[in-house]
Design a protein around this motif. Structure first.
Motif, mmCIF file in Angstrom:
data_model
loop_
_atom_site.group_PDB
_atom_site.id
_atom_site.type_symbol
_atom_site.label_atom_id
_atom_site.label_comp_id
_atom_site.label_asym_id
_atom_site.label_seq_id
_atom_site.Cartn_x
_atom_site.Cartn_y
_atom_site.Cartn_z
ATOM 1 N N ALA A 66 0.831 -1.207 0.000
ATOM 2 C CA ALA A 66 0.000 0.000 0.000
ATOM 3 C C ALA A 66 0.861 1.250 0.000
ATOM 4 C CB ALA A 66 -0.913 0.003 1.196
ATOM 5 N N THR A 67 0.539 2.152 -0.898
ATOM 6 C CA THR A 67 1.075 3.505 -0.888
ATOM 7 C C THR A 67 -0.115 4.455 -0.743
ATOM 8 O OG1 THR A 67 0.991 3.624 -3.303
ATOM 9 C CG2 THR A 67 3.072 2.876 -2.300
ATOM 10 N N SER A 68 0.129 5.757 -0.739
ATOM 11 C CA SER A 68 -0.994 6.707 -0.573
ATOM 12 C C SER A 68 -0.780 7.920 -1.463
ATOM 13 C CB SER A 68 -1.126 7.118 0.902
ATOM 14 O OG SER A 68 0.073 7.711 1.360
ATOM 15 N N TYR A 69 -1.921 8.611 -1.744
ATOM 16 C CA TYR A 69 -1.835 9.809 -2.574
ATOM 17 C C TYR A 69 -2.976 10.736 -2.203
ATOM 18 C CZ TYR A 69 -5.534 8.111 -5.781
ATOM 19 O OH TYR A 69 -6.716 7.684 -6.330
ATOM 20 N N SER A 70 -2.869 11.982 -2.662
ATOM 21 C CA SER A 70 -3.895 12.998 -2.396
ATOM 22 C C SER A 70 -3.958 13.904 -3.621
ATOM 23 C CB SER A 70 -3.549 13.796 -1.132
ATOM 24 O OG SER A 70 -2.369 14.565 -1.340
ATOM 25 N N PRO A 71 -4.887 14.812 -3.694
ATOM 26 C CA PRO A 71 -4.995 15.646 -4.901
ATOM 27 C C PRO A 71 -3.692 16.335 -5.268
ATOM 28 C CG PRO A 71 -6.962 15.910 -3.564
ATOM 29 C CD PRO A 71 -6.033 15.077 -2.751
ATOM 30 N N CYS A 72 -2.946 16.782 -4.247
ATOM 31 C CA CYS A 72 -1.708 17.501 -4.555
ATOM 32 C C CYS A 72 -0.466 16.654 -4.333
ATOM 33 C CB CYS A 72 -1.633 18.767 -3.700
ATOM 34 S SG CYS A 72 -2.990 19.938 -4.001
ATOM 35 N N GLN A 73 -0.599 15.372 -4.022
ATOM 36 C CA GLN A 73 0.522 14.473 -3.770
ATOM 37 C C GLN A 73 0.542 13.361 -4.830
ATOM 38 O OE1 GLN A 73 2.782 14.837 -1.256
ATOM 39 N NE2 GLN A 73 1.769 16.704 -0.539
ATOM 40 N N GLN A 74 0.457 13.737 -6.110
ATOM 41 C CA GLN A 74 0.426 12.749 -7.185
ATOM 42 C C GLN A 74 1.631 12.863 -8.116
ATOM 43 O OE1 GLN A 74 -3.546 11.993 -8.980
ATOM 44 N NE2 GLN A 74 -4.238 13.804 -7.789
ATOM 45 N N GLY A 75 2.497 13.860 -7.873
ATOM 46 C CA GLY A 75 3.662 14.042 -8.721
ATOM 47 C C GLY A 75 3.331 14.627 -10.065
ATOM 48 N N LEU A 76 2.203 15.353 -10.143
ATOM 49 C CA LEU A 76 1.788 15.925 -11.424
ATOM 50 C C LEU A 76 2.247 17.377 -11.576
ATOM 51 C CD1 LEU A 76 -1.922 14.611 -11.531
ATOM 52 C CD2 LEU A 76 0.100 13.624 -12.639
ATOM 53 N N GLY A 77 2.704 17.925 -10.486
ATOM 54 C CA GLY A 77 3.068 19.345 -10.536
ATOM 55 C C GLY A 77 1.870 20.254 -10.345
ATOM 56 N N ARG A 78 0.715 19.651 -10.079
ATOM 57 C CA ARG A 78 -0.515 20.415 -9.852
ATOM 58 C C ARG A 78 -1.446 19.555 -9.014
ATOM 59 N NH1 ARG A 78 -4.340 18.284 -13.256
ATOM 60 N NH2 ARG A 78 -3.539 17.055 -15.008
ATOM 61 N N CYS A 79 -2.536 20.101 -8.576
ATOM 62 C CA CYS A 79 -3.513 19.359 -7.778
ATOM 63 C C CYS A 79 -4.669 18.908 -8.665
ATOM 64 C CB CYS A 79 -4.060 20.237 -6.642
ATOM 65 S SG CYS A 79 -2.781 20.754 -5.463
ATOM 66 N N SER A 80 -5.158 17.687 -8.396
ATOM 67 C CA SER A 80 -6.279 17.154 -9.192
ATOM 68 C C SER A 80 -7.128 16.277 -8.291
ATOM 69 C CB SER A 80 -5.747 16.351 -10.383
ATOM 70 O OG SER A 80 -6.818 15.730 -11.064
ATOM 71 N N TRP A 81 -8.461 16.538 -8.302
ATOM 72 C CA TRP A 81 -9.384 15.735 -7.481
ATOM 73 C C TRP A 81 -10.116 14.691 -8.300
ATOM 74 C CZ3 TRP A 81 -7.964 20.642 -6.562
ATOM 75 C CH2 TRP A 81 -7.640 21.004 -5.256
#
Length: 458
Positions: A359-374
């Motif tokens: 298991a890993t975890s992610y959030s709208p702004c913790q996806q490594g995209l350089g931006r936030c996404s919901w």
């Protein structure tokens, strides 16, 4: 004048008588074997003088001047007595009387000529053939006649005159000694009487490198192999020589013996067995059991290994065969959907499948995209309770309810990249409640179970 002619005969007779008186009045010296006799003989010849003085001579004696001659004017007569001579020439005896004293003259009298290399022994001691032997005692001589031997030595030819019983003795006496390793043909022990020609090959110093050491020796062998045989180092089996055994001896005299051996080695190689899966309705999902154990096979190769001086230099495979075929393993995988319950901090849950995942975890702004996404693949808003899986799992379990201890309940509603070769999930959070995950955890698939859940997870 008439009176002169009348007295002439008387005068002549008187003169003759006077001359005879003067002649016989002179002394005569007779030398016999070194002794001198003085006499006044009434004889005109040598023979008469010797007879009047009692000197007897034999036919072998030498008289100077000869006995039928007149007494010489100097009055000297020499008598050389003949002595017994005994010759032993190459084992053949000869006996005679002779006035000669020089061995060469005595040999000639016996019918032999002395040549270079002949040996004359007087009373067992070597003497000069042209030096007279003194005294009037009987003469005993042994003559060893040299035999000619044509000697071919290292390509050159010469004639030797030598004595001896064997060829070896003859060469030694002629100043041609045999050295260690020399080769003489015929054999050195060949009787000299039968050896008129001989061939001599002089030995050369050679060094033989064998078994980690150097052996110094001499050899006149025509080839390397023959030289090794002389040294007691004949090649055995697969052994080889440098230079080749059929080559002439090298100019530097160095020969290397390479010990060669081969051995047969059987090498075994394990053949892997394959594993096949077959459904087993007696097992619950995600459980497996071995229905038929697998067995490794054995592949055997026959190899010939070559060693030179103990070092492996080559390996050849002469054949291969399979001594035992591998036996495939059969593994049964569960297909039975079995509903179970578990007590959790969030209450009792009912599930039909439990899988260990990373298991890993992610959030709208913790996806490594350089931006936030919901946004998510299912259209759900990214927040806690959204679980992302790989695309293959997403296609199978989209919308399925799950429970993860420490996270809580969730719904499979998004797709992530995953970790190759690993069951993986990404636990969704909002920014306010984000918790970092990086561990293995049990994930429960909650009831109700789908009609045909996949028995094997991709």
């Amino acid at each position: 004048m008439r009176n002169l002619f009348r007295w002439l005969p008387a005068l002549l007779v008187f003169a003759g008588i006077t001359l005879l008186g003067v002649y016989f009045a002179q002394p005569v010296y007779i030398r016999v074997d070194g002794q001198t006799l003085t006499t006044h003989p009434l004889a005109l010849t040598v023979k008469g003088t010797l007879r009047q003085t009692g000197v007897e001579i034999s036919t072998e004696d030498l008289v100077i001047p000869p006995d039928n001659h007149l007494i010489p004017a100097n009055g000297i007569i020499e008598v050389h007595r003949a002595v017994p001579v005994h010759l032993l020439v190459d084992g053949q005896p000869f006996s005679f009387l002779s006035v000669a004293r020089a061995p060469a003259a005595l040999a000639h009298q016996a019918g032999f000529l002395l040549f270079p290399g002949d040996v004359v022994l007087h009373n067992g001691a070597p003497v000069n053939p042209i030096q007279p032997i003194g005294g009037d005692a009987p003469i005993y001589l042994q003559i060893k006649r040299a035999r000619p031997v044509r000697l071919v030595e290292d390509g050159g030819e010469k004639t030797l005159f030598a004595i001896g019983n064997t060829l070896r003795q003859a060469l030694w006496q002629a100043g041609v000694p045999l050295l260690p390793g020399d080769v003489l043909s015929p054999s050195p022990d060949t009787p000299l009487s039968t050896a008129s020609k001989a061939a001599l090959r002089r030995a050369r110093p050679i060094t033989i490198e064998v078994d980690g050491k150097d052996i110094q020796t001499f050899s006149a062998a025509p080839t390397v192999g023959a030289a090794l045989a002389e040294a007691g180092l004949s090649l055995q089996g697969l052994d080889r020589a440098e230079p080749d055994e059929n080559s002439p001896l090298p100019a530097d005299g160095r020969i290397r013996v390479v010990r060669v051996r081969e051995e047969i080695v059987l090498q075994q190689k394990t053949l892997p067995f394959s594993s096949t899966l077959q459904p087993d309705s007696s097992l619950p999902l995600d459980e497996r059991r071995v229905i038929q154990p697998g067995k490794y096979g054995v592949r055997v190769s026959r190899e010939r290994v070559r060693y030179e001086d103990g070092v492996e230099i080559a390996r050849f495979t002469e054949g291969e065969w399979t001594a035992a075929e591998p036996v495939n393993q059969v593994v049964g995988y569960g297909t039975q959907v079995r509903v179970q319950t578990a007590q959790t901090p969030d209450g009792t849950i009912e599930y039909y499948r439990k899988v260990t995942v990373y298991a890993t975890s992610y959030s709208p702004c913790q996806q490594g995209l350089g931006r936030c996404s919901w946004s998510t693949s299912s259209g759900m808003r990214l927040q806690k309770g959204v679980v992302a899986v790989t695309l293959s799992w997403y296609r199978l379990f989209k919308g399925a309810r799950v429970y993860i201890p420490g996270y809580g309940f969730g719904v499979i509603g998004d797709v992530g990249g995953g970790i190759p070769g690993t069951y993986w999930v990404d636990l969704g959070y909002s920014e306010e409640d984000y918790v970092r995950w990086s561990q293995n955890v049990e994930m429960y698939f909650l009831t109700p179970a789908p009609p045909n859940p996949p028995a094997i997870l991709p």
